[in-house]
Enzyme design. Structure first.
Site, mmCIF file in Angstrom:
data_model
loop_
_atom_site.group_PDB
_atom_site.id
_atom_site.type_symbol
_atom_site.label_atom_id
_atom_site.label_comp_id
_atom_site.label_asym_id
_atom_site.label_seq_id
_atom_site.Cartn_x
_atom_site.Cartn_y
_atom_site.Cartn_z
ATOM 1 N N HIS A 104 0.970 -1.309 -0.072
ATOM 2 C CA HIS A 104 0.094 -0.097 -0.161
ATOM 3 C C HIS A 104 0.883 1.309 0.030
ATOM 4 C CE1 HIS A 104 -3.797 2.155 1.316
ATOM 5 N NE2 HIS A 104 -3.077 2.916 1.360
ATOM 6 N N GLU A 105 1.827 1.075 0.795
ATOM 7 C CA GLU A 105 2.649 2.690 1.071
ATOM 8 C C GLU A 105 3.632 2.644 -0.155
ATOM 9 O OE1 GLU A 105 2.179 4.618 3.356
ATOM 10 O OE2 GLU A 105 0.644 3.517 4.279
#
Ligand code: ADP
Length: 604
Positions: free
Chosen positions: A425-426
């Protein structure tokens, strides 16, 4: 800074105290005094007195005998013995049997005692108040007990606070420097016929140094500084607030030249709407303030500074010329301002090594002066916690994260799968940001959970100040927000709840583009929303028909969807890098922007 703050205690508090003291006295001290009067004697003395006919009244109780002498001036008591002749003997010797010998002072004496005590308390109270007033009565710090309104005004010592302590805010300082100049040399202004504004309104978001600036004006001009918060005027009873305003101005005029600072003026200065059942007290207070401001001539030397972060809610009467006619914006600091504020506060702590304040200021974009002060303090606290004697660059950087995202959660247990999802996600955010030329470079990516609830975050750093944003830049920002969710989809084919904050932010931006910035196809330059309080979060209210709202909603959805697809596209094109970076982050938990760029730019 020598601030005088006294806890305000209502009169009821003192009355209760006196009453309590009297009750204690009557219950405990008085009986003890009476008991002292009773003389204990042995049985033989009692017998002797009986035979000598010296007994007046007598009361035989179950465990003792209480008796008086003939003229009843003294009460005695003695123990009870097995003495069957006692009663006849007493009778024969003229004792008078009484049901109960009251061991009491005469009612007159008791009243006298109580009155004396009451007077003592009142005198003591007055003495204490006088002492407190004298104590606080230095040249710069006083506390006034104010006439009937019972209001307290605090004059604070402003020694020490100067313009140099307020970093950044150059425009505001320049503006206020004129006031200082006027207070120093009023004649220069009078000669030419110029008059100073009576009231100056400092407007800006919370924590930007409005109070500090007001104190600095008083400090620079070395004049007394009266400070009161708008909410202190608003009392329960109608008329009290107005009376406080009168008292405040009376005191200020006596001390002129001086600065009166009213914090949170919106508490009394709200627009009067004239509706039935409005807040009478507040309106009366405001009216009184307006009257007072009109009342004093230009040259009395009382300058009123007021602070607010809701200027749009103020009554227009307050803002008209002759009252608060000058408005000084105190905005969030820009990059240079942030750097200066950091330096001012870093002077108060011990630091070690070279500290790149510019870098820290860039990381803390959007932070207010108060937040920056907090960041520096956090860094010092962190150093102490680690047993070091000075704060370093790393401490400062970490404390920005603490202020933004909270402390690291020590024992948040993520499953391996969750950790990997957070890593993807990051990296999704970072990769999308990096691949769009207009997005700010990534500073740091971490997947260490924080107490704010964030499981990880990507810190982006603005290179310089941004005052304008192009349509493309905003669109790219939205794409970056959607990058996290897009990475989950690309890598796992499933989605999680982790993107809720991104969704909120992306939607907010997209909506603003359409309703406020005129960046939509259909609505051209029509404002569909108005922002009600720009300094406090900027709530917006829609001003359009229900049909238009439907259209806006549709456009917002279409816009976010487009950017989401674009993000997914970027990630699919960079699939190998996405995997490589995500696994790297998964292993290391925190990587820097440089590390990220290096891996990204490695031979494909
Ligand atoms: P406001 O009245 O605007 O809410 P304050 O003046 O009370 O803000 O500021 C709160 C604290 O933030 C100050 O005590 C100071 O430590 C810090 N601060 C805010 N702005 C500045 C600034 N420009 N320079 C230095 N410190 C600042």
């Amino acid at each position: 800074m020598n601030e005088v703050k006294t806890p305000k205690k209502p009169m009821v508090y003192y009355y209760t105290l006196v009453l309590l003291a009297l009750m204690l006295f009557n219950f405990f001290v008085m009986p003890a005094m009476v008991v002292n009067q009773v003389k204990e004697v042995d049985y033989s003395t009692f017998m002797d007195m009986t035979y000598q006919k010296q007994i007046g009244k007598v009361d035989v109780e179950s465990n003792q005998i209480i008796f008086t002498n003939k003229d009843e001036s003294q009460i005695y008591k003695t123990g009870l013995m097995n003495d069957p002749d006692l009663i006849p003997r007493l009778y024969e010797n003229g004792a008078e049997f009484s049901g109960e010998i009251v061991q009491e002072m005469s009612p007159f004496a008791s009243i006298l005692m109580n009155v004396a005590l009451l007077m003592l308390f009142i005198w003591l109270g007055q003495y204490m108040m006088k002492r407190m007033m004298n104590k606080a009565g230095g040249p710069n710090s006083m506390m006034f007990g104010m006439g009937k309104s019972n209001a307290k005004i605090y004059v604070q010592s402003t020694e020490g606070i100067k313009f140099s302590d307020v970093a950044g805010e150059d425009e505001a300082k320049e503006n206020l420097a004129e006031i200082v100049e006027y207070l120093h040399t009023p004649d220069k202004y009078r000669e030419i016929g110029a008059s100073m504004p009576k009231g100056i309104l400092l407007v800006g978001p919370p924590g930007t140094g409005k109070t500090m600036l007001a104190k600095a004006v008083a400090g620079e001009a070395s004049v007394p500084f009266f400070s009161i918060s708008g909410s202190e005027f608003v009392e329960m009873f109608v008329g009290m607030g107005a009376s406080k305003v009168r008292d405040l101005f009376k005191q200020a005029k006596e001390k002129a030249p001086c600065i009166v600072f009213i914090d949170e003026i919106d508490a009394i200065g709200k627009k009067r709407d004239g509706q039935f059942g409005g807040n009478d007290e507040r309106e009366q207070t405001l009216n009184q303030l307006l009257t007072e401001m009109d009342g004093f001539e230009d040259n009395t030397g009382v300058i009123i500074l007021a602070a607010t972060n809701r200027p749009e809610s103020l009554d227009p009467a307050l803002l008209r010329p002759g009252r608060f006619d000058r408005r000084v914006p105190v905005e969030l600091p820009d990059l240079k301002g942030r750097e200066e504020i950091l330096k001012v506060h870093a002077r108060k702590i011990k630091t070690t090594g070279m500290i790149d304040y510019n870098r820290i200021a860039r990381m803390a974009s959007g932070a207010s002066g108060a937040e920056l002060a907090n960041i520096v303090n956090e860094a010092a606290l962190r150093a102490v916690r680690d047993g070091r004697h000075a704060a370093s660059q790393a401490d400062l950087e970490e404390s920005i994260e603490v202020v933004i995202a909270g402390y690291q959660k020590k024992n948040a247990i993520l499953t391996d799968k969750e950790k990997l999802i957070v890593a993807y996600h990051e990296i999704g955010h970072a990769l999308v940001a990096a691949r769009q030329s207009n997005s700010a470079p990534v500073q740091k990516i971490t997947i260490v959970p924080r107490t704010s609830g964030a499981l990880g975050y990507t810190m982006q750093v603005e290179e310089g100040n941004h005052y304008l944003m192009s349509k493309e830049e905003i669109e790219n920002k939205i794409t970056t927000f959607t990058g996290g969710r897009a990475a989950e989809e690309v890598a796992f084919g499933s989605i999680t709840t982790g993107a809720s904050n991104d969704i909120e932010q992306a939607t907010k931006l997209a909506r603003a583009m359409i309703t406020r910035y005129g960046m939509s196809k259909d609505f051209d330059m029509v404002a569909m929303e108005t922002v009600s309080n720009q300094y406090l979060g900027g709530d917006a209210s829609l001003a359009c028909s229900a049909e238009t709202q439907t259209l806006i909603d549709r456009e917002v959805v279409a816009l976010v969807k487009r950017q989401h697809e674009k993000a997914a596209q970027i990630l699919m094109e960079n699939r190998a890098k996405l995997d490589q970076l995500a696994y790297h982050l998964y292993e290391k938990e925190t990587i820097t922007g440089d590390e990220f760029m290096q891996i990204l730019n490695d031979a494909q």
